[in-house]
Enzyme design. Structure first.
Site, PDB file in Angstrom:
ATOM      1  N   TYR A  11      -7.098   8.437  -1.805  1.00 20.56           N
ATOM      2  CA  TYR A  11      -6.483   9.745  -2.115  1.00 20.56           C
ATOM      3  C   TYR A  11      -6.347   9.956  -3.624  1.00 20.56           C
ATOM      4  O   TYR A  11      -6.703  11.019  -4.150  1.00 20.56           O
ATOM      5  CB  TYR A  11      -5.121   9.781  -1.410  1.00 20.56           C
ATOM      6  CG  TYR A  11      -4.182  10.916  -1.758  1.00 20.56           C
ATOM      7  CD1 TYR A  11      -4.586  12.250  -1.728  1.00 20.56           C
ATOM      8  CD2 TYR A  11      -2.840  10.646  -2.089  1.00 20.56           C
ATOM      9  CE1 TYR A  11      -3.688  13.279  -2.023  1.00 20.56           C
ATOM     10  CE2 TYR A  11      -1.944  11.666  -2.379  1.00 20.56           C
ATOM     11  CZ  TYR A  11      -2.377  12.980  -2.352  1.00 20.56           C
ATOM     12  OH  TYR A  11      -1.482  13.991  -2.655  1.00 20.56           O
ATOM     13  N   ASN A  32     -12.961  -1.366  -0.481  1.00 24.00           N
ATOM     14  CA  ASN A  32     -13.456  -2.029   0.742  1.00 24.00           C
ATOM     15  C   ASN A  32     -13.380  -1.093   1.954  1.00 24.00           C
ATOM     16  O   ASN A  32     -13.611  -1.524   3.073  1.00 24.00           O
ATOM     17  CB  ASN A  32     -12.676  -3.321   1.032  1.00 24.00           C
ATOM     18  CG  ASN A  32     -11.245  -3.048   1.473  1.00 24.00           C
ATOM     19  OD1 ASN A  32     -10.747  -1.933   1.343  1.00 24.00           O
ATOM     20  ND2 ASN A  32     -10.571  -4.062   1.986  1.00 24.00           N
ATOM     21  N   ARG A  35      -8.954   1.949   4.042  1.00 28.33           N
ATOM     22  CA  ARG A  35      -8.227   3.183   4.370  1.00 28.33           C
ATOM     23  C   ARG A  35      -8.949   3.972   5.459  1.00 28.33           C
ATOM     24  O   ARG A  35      -8.302   4.566   6.337  1.00 28.33           O
ATOM     25  CB  ARG A  35      -8.050   4.032   3.095  1.00 28.33           C
ATOM     26  CG  ARG A  35      -7.346   5.351   3.312  1.00 28.33           C
ATOM     27  CD  ARG A  35      -5.886   5.148   3.700  1.00 28.33           C
ATOM     28  NE  ARG A  35      -5.265   6.360   4.176  1.00 28.33           N
ATOM     29  CZ  ARG A  35      -5.277   6.765   5.455  1.00 28.33           C
ATOM     30  NH1 ARG A  35      -5.892   6.055   6.386  1.00 28.33           N
ATOM     31  NH2 ARG A  35      -4.666   7.872   5.795  1.00 28.33           N
ATOM     32  N   ARG A 100      -0.840   1.342   1.390  1.00 29.50           N
ATOM     33  CA  ARG A 100       0.239   2.043   0.706  1.00 29.50           C
ATOM     34  C   ARG A 100       1.226   2.792   1.603  1.00 29.50           C
ATOM     35  O   ARG A 100       2.044   3.565   1.103  1.00 29.50           O
ATOM     36  CB  ARG A 100      -0.333   2.988  -0.335  1.00 29.50           C
ATOM     37  CG  ARG A 100      -1.089   4.184   0.222  1.00 29.50           C
ATOM     38  CD  ARG A 100      -0.229   5.416   0.261  1.00 29.50           C
ATOM     39  NE  ARG A 100      -0.985   6.600   0.571  1.00 29.50           N
ATOM     40  CZ  ARG A 100      -0.546   7.511   1.415  1.00 29.50           C
ATOM     41  NH1 ARG A 100       0.620   7.353   2.023  1.00 29.50           N
ATOM     42  NH2 ARG A 100      -1.264   8.595   1.646  1.00 29.50           N
ATOM     43  N   TYR A 181       6.193  -2.648   2.807  1.00 30.03           N
ATOM     44  CA  TYR A 181       5.216  -2.140   1.824  1.00 30.03           C
ATOM     45  C   TYR A 181       5.849  -2.088   0.427  1.00 30.03           C
ATOM     46  O   TYR A 181       5.285  -2.608  -0.536  1.00 30.03           O
ATOM     47  CB  TYR A 181       4.706  -0.738   2.225  1.00 30.03           C
ATOM     48  CG  TYR A 181       4.293   0.056   1.004  1.00 30.03           C
ATOM     49  CD1 TYR A 181       3.161  -0.304   0.284  1.00 30.03           C
ATOM     50  CD2 TYR A 181       5.098   1.091   0.515  1.00 30.03           C
ATOM     51  CE1 TYR A 181       2.819   0.367  -0.882  1.00 30.03           C
ATOM     52  CE2 TYR A 181       4.754   1.761  -0.643  1.00 30.03           C
ATOM     53  CZ  TYR A 181       3.617   1.403  -1.336  1.00 30.03           C
ATOM     54  OH  TYR A 181       3.294   2.044  -2.504  1.00 30.03           O
ATOM     55  N   HIS A 182       7.007  -1.409   0.316  1.00 33.18           N
ATOM     56  CA  HIS A 182       7.620  -1.281  -1.010  1.00 33.18           C
ATOM     57  C   HIS A 182       7.926  -2.663  -1.590  1.00 33.18           C
ATOM     58  O   HIS A 182       7.799  -2.885  -2.794  1.00 33.18           O
ATOM     59  CB  HIS A 182       8.896  -0.427  -0.929  1.00 33.18           C
ATOM     60  CG  HIS A 182       8.640   1.045  -0.713  1.00 33.18           C
ATOM     61  ND1 HIS A 182       8.675   1.641   0.525  1.00 33.18           N
ATOM     62  CD2 HIS A 182       8.327   2.040  -1.576  1.00 33.18           C
ATOM     63  CE1 HIS A 182       8.414   2.937   0.411  1.00 33.18           C
ATOM     64  NE2 HIS A 182       8.189   3.220  -0.860  1.00 33.18           N
ATOM     65  N   LEU A 239       6.089  16.038   1.217  1.00 27.97           N
ATOM     66  CA  LEU A 239       5.839  17.444   0.860  1.00 27.97           C
ATOM     67  C   LEU A 239       4.525  17.928   1.474  1.00 27.97           C
ATOM     68  O   LEU A 239       4.447  19.031   2.031  1.00 27.97           O
ATOM     69  CB  LEU A 239       5.828  17.589  -0.660  1.00 27.97           C
ATOM     70  CG  LEU A 239       6.050  19.006  -1.169  1.00 27.97           C
ATOM     71  CD1 LEU A 239       6.732  18.969  -2.532  1.00 27.97           C
ATOM     72  CD2 LEU A 239       4.794  19.833  -1.283  1.00 27.97           C
ATOM     73  N   VAL A 254      12.479  16.862   9.167  1.00 24.70           N
ATOM     74  CA  VAL A 254      13.402  16.233   8.211  1.00 24.70           C
ATOM     75  C   VAL A 254      14.056  15.045   8.904  1.00 24.70           C
ATOM     76  O   VAL A 254      14.653  15.196   9.973  1.00 24.70           O
ATOM     77  CB  VAL A 254      14.473  17.252   7.761  1.00 24.70           C
ATOM     78  CG1 VAL A 254      15.573  16.570   6.968  1.00 24.70           C
ATOM     79  CG2 VAL A 254      13.824  18.371   6.943  1.00 24.70           C
TER      80      VAL A 254
END
Ligand code: NAD
Ligand code: USQ
Length: 385
Positions: A11, A32, A35, A100, A181-182, A239, A254
């Protein structure tokens, strides 16, 4: 400069490669295609059709007269990675090539292990490649604002002056991330700081906020240059998802009451921040950190903004939050480093949101509605009392 973009089929990696090439740099991309495989696994695909990498680079040559070299392989394959770095001889390496998605990393044990193994080991192989082949290479690494979490004090750019029992030191800012992940990004940051300290490497860690938007001036030149645009609940970011849901006539999802606040950045600013970091390298031995975001908004504010701008009825739905995150919190982020290098931010504007409505309108037949609602729960894959 010669710049190798790892994750250059993704992206952000693809538009960054085009931007750097357009600004006169010699660019190569490495990927690779993991994704594209997650799309197959999850039964979703980019809302906007994307070409394969060789069609993309050929189209760029046709449109701009410039060439982008390709390396197809995995950062976990050290022999391949060392070969690519030796062959291309970059002066900077931009590293986007990681798994990600926070929800993807929280599906179950296998996905958590895959994410941390892919991200941490790939980055470690890269640090060794730089140290052994050319320690002068500037590593520009994509980190994330989510490394910090939501502490009840101001968020500084990577480092914190601490006074404790009458003594002072400059420490890495304490981290409290919200997914495996984070967390992988926190582990990367620590490994990079260590490599700068022991091997005298030079690195810029870009703690980027949530990105929105789909087009840059270069990707807009030809449909074959389009970058991906994710709408599903695993890879779509907030978003982008709200814009897509509005156009589809679906409620904006939300999570909780939407009081969680996040840093945001326009994709056009992402690519420019990378250029600025590449052209103004960190010094040898320096671990430099920038907070790569331009404004903060709560999820509720984002939903209200999209609903307000959409020229039709929009419903906002408050779902039980599938994640574990603070529902309301203090959030004040320092982000002056990139502005100091010359960044002129695009703040979220009506024109941008309207152009996103148009892009979605033209591609909405490609959406698989079943992929819109969140299915991954942070407490879903383990027994909790
Ligand atoms: P993306 O998934 O679209 O792109 C990542 C690319 O890296 C993919 O093309 C993938 O195939 C490749 N890749 C993954 N593992 C690899 C490996 N082991 N070897 C080679 N290639 C590999 O993601 P993106 O949205 O473009 O994000 C790029 C980077 O920016 C990530 O590191 C992400 O954490 C960071 N970031 C993204 C956002 C956002 O909102 N998208 C925000 C902050 C930070
Ligand atoms: N959210 C909703 N509804 C949705 C989707 C998300 O309320 O339909 C909320 C989430 O609960 C969260 C916030 O929006 O509080 C952001 O979620 P997100 O999915 O847009 O972003 P996140 O999971 O944090 O991850 C994304 C990218 C990741 C990057 C990160 C930057 O996928 O690669 O690292 O943004 S940051 O958030 O600053 O860490």
């Amino acid at each position: 400069m010669r710049v190798l973009v790892l994750g250059g089929d993704g992206y952000l990696g693809w538009p960054t490669a085009l931007h750097l090439s357009d600004k006169g740099h010699e660019v190569a991309v490495l990927d690779n295609f993991a994704r594209r495989q997650y799309d197959v696994e999850l039964g979703a695909e980019s809302l906007v059709p994307i070409e394969d990498l060789s069609t993309r680079t050929d189209a760029w040559h046709e449109v701009s007269g410039k060439r982008i070299a390709r390396y197809e392989g995995d950062l976990l394959d050290a022999e391949f990675l060392f070969g690519a770095v030796r062959d291309f001889r970059p002066s900077a390496i931009v590293h986007f090539a990681e798994q990600r998605s926070a929800p993807y990393s929280m599906i179950d044990r296998e996905h958590a292990v895959y994410t941390q193994h892919n991200n941490v080991v790939g980055n470690l192989n890269l640090l060794y490649a730089i140290a052994e082949i050319d320690p002068d290479i500037h590593l520009v690494k994509l980190g994330t604002m989510g490394e910090y979490g939501t502490p009840n004090i101001d968020i500084e750019e990577g480092w914190l002056e601490v006074e404790h029992n009458g003594r002072r030191d400059r420490m890495l800012y304490p981290k409290k991330p919200g997914s495996f992940y984070h967390l992988s990004k926190v582990h990367d940051s620590h490994n990079i700081e260590f490599a700068c300290r022991i091997w005298d490497l030079r690195a810029t860690d870009l703690n980027q906020g949530v990105v929105y938007g789909q087009q840059t001036p270069q990707t807009a030149l030809d449909p074959r240059l389009a970058t991906r645009f994710d709408y599903d609940a695993v890879f779509g970011t907030v978003l982008n998802r709200f814009v897509i849901q509005a156009v589809l006539g679906q409620p904006l999802t939300v999570y909780g009451k939407g009081g969680q606040t996040r840093g945001l950045i326009d994709i056009r600013d992402t690519v420019e921040c990378i250029r600025l970091a590449v052209e103004n390298p960190a010094g040898r031995g320096e671990f430099r950190v920038f907070n790569q975001m331009t404004e903060s908004m709560s999820v509720r504010e984002i939903a209200e903004l999209v609903a307000d701008r959409f020229p039709g009825p929009v419903q906002i739905e408050n779902l039980d939050n599938p994640r574990v995150e603070q529902p309301e919190h203090y959030y004040n982020v320092k982000h002056t480093g990139l502005v100091g290098l010359g960044l002129k931010p695009h703040l979220l504007s009506d024109t941008l949101i309207e152009s996103m409505f148009d892009i979605v309108g033209a591609n909405k037949h490609r959406v698989n509605d079943e992929r819109l609602r969140p299915t991954v729960r942070w407490r879903g894959a383990v027994e909790t009392s």
